[in-house]
Design a protein around this motif. Structure first.
Motif, short mmCIF file in Angstrom:
data_model
loop_
_atom_site.label_atom_id
_atom_site.label_comp_id
_atom_site.label_asym_id
_atom_site.label_seq_id
_atom_site.Cartn_x
_atom_site.Cartn_y
_atom_site.Cartn_z
N VAL A 261 17.29 -18.92 12.62
CA VAL A 261 18.45 -19.78 12.36
C VAL A 261 19.63 -19.31 13.19
N THR A 262 19.85 -17.99 13.23
CA THR A 262 20.96 -17.44 14.02
C THR A 262 20.77 -17.77 15.50
N ALA A 263 19.56 -17.58 16.00
CA ALA A 263 19.29 -17.88 17.41
C ALA A 263 19.50 -19.36 17.70
N GLY A 264 19.07 -20.21 16.79
CA GLY A 264 19.26 -21.64 16.96
C GLY A 264 20.73 -22.03 16.99
N LEU A 265 21.51 -21.44 16.12
CA LEU A 265 22.95 -21.73 16.10
C LEU A 265 23.64 -21.26 17.37
N VAL A 266 23.26 -20.07 17.86
CA VAL A 266 23.84 -19.55 19.10
C VAL A 266 23.49 -20.47 20.26
N PRO B 163 0.81 -1.22 0.00
CA PRO B 163 0.00 0.00 0.00
C PRO B 163 0.84 1.27 0.00
N VAL B 164 2.07 1.18 0.49
CA VAL B 164 2.93 2.37 0.54
C VAL B 164 3.87 2.43 -0.66
N GLY B 165 4.15 1.30 -1.27
CA GLY B 165 5.06 1.26 -2.41
C GLY B 165 5.70 -0.11 -2.49
N PRO B 166 6.75 -0.24 -3.32
CA PRO B 166 7.41 -1.54 -3.47
C PRO B 166 8.07 -1.97 -2.16
N VAL B 167 7.88 -3.25 -1.81
CA VAL B 167 8.44 -3.80 -0.58
C VAL B 167 9.06 -5.14 -0.92
N ARG B 168 10.29 -5.33 -0.48
CA ARG B 168 10.93 -6.65 -0.64
C ARG B 168 10.59 -7.51 0.56
N PRO B 169 10.17 -8.74 0.36
CA PRO B 169 9.84 -9.59 1.49
C PRO B 169 11.08 -9.88 2.34
N ALA B 170 10.91 -9.83 3.65
CA ALA B 170 12.02 -10.10 4.56
C ALA B 170 12.27 -11.60 4.65
N GLU B 171 13.43 -11.96 5.16
CA GLU B 171 13.75 -13.36 5.37
C GLU B 171 13.39 -13.72 6.81
N PRO B 172 12.22 -14.30 7.02
CA PRO B 172 11.78 -14.56 8.39
C PRO B 172 12.61 -15.62 9.11
N ALA B 173 13.29 -16.49 8.37
CA ALA B 173 14.03 -17.57 9.01
C ALA B 173 15.42 -17.13 9.45
N GLY B 174 15.89 -15.98 9.00
CA GLY B 174 17.25 -15.56 9.31
C GLY B 174 17.53 -15.44 10.79
N ARG B 175 16.67 -14.76 11.53
CA ARG B 175 16.88 -14.58 12.96
C ARG B 175 16.71 -15.89 13.71
#
Length: 54
Positions: free
Chosen positions: A27-32, A13-25
């Motif tokens: 995966v990082t938390a799991g590795l930590v 609704p505001v303009g072009p938006v690239r979808p975020a990578e929801p698994a990134g955080r």
């Protein structure tokens, strides 16, 4: 032959938006957490073996 694909831009609704990578955080938390668990396990094994020496 496979090619590297870039996520498509979504028009919001505001303009072009690239979808975020929801698994990134997650995966990082799991590795930590996995590294912390491994260090804790190794420390426990050292503590146990040192206890046998006494």
């Amino acid at each position: 032959m496979t090619t590297e694909r870039v996520p498509e831009t979504v028009v919001g609704p505001v303009g072009p938006v690239r979808p975020a990578e929801p698994a990134g955080r997650a995966v990082t938390a799991g590795l930590v957490l996995a590294v912390l668990a491994g260090v804790g396990w190794a420390a426990g094994m050292v503590y146990t073996v040192m206890g046998w020496q006494l």
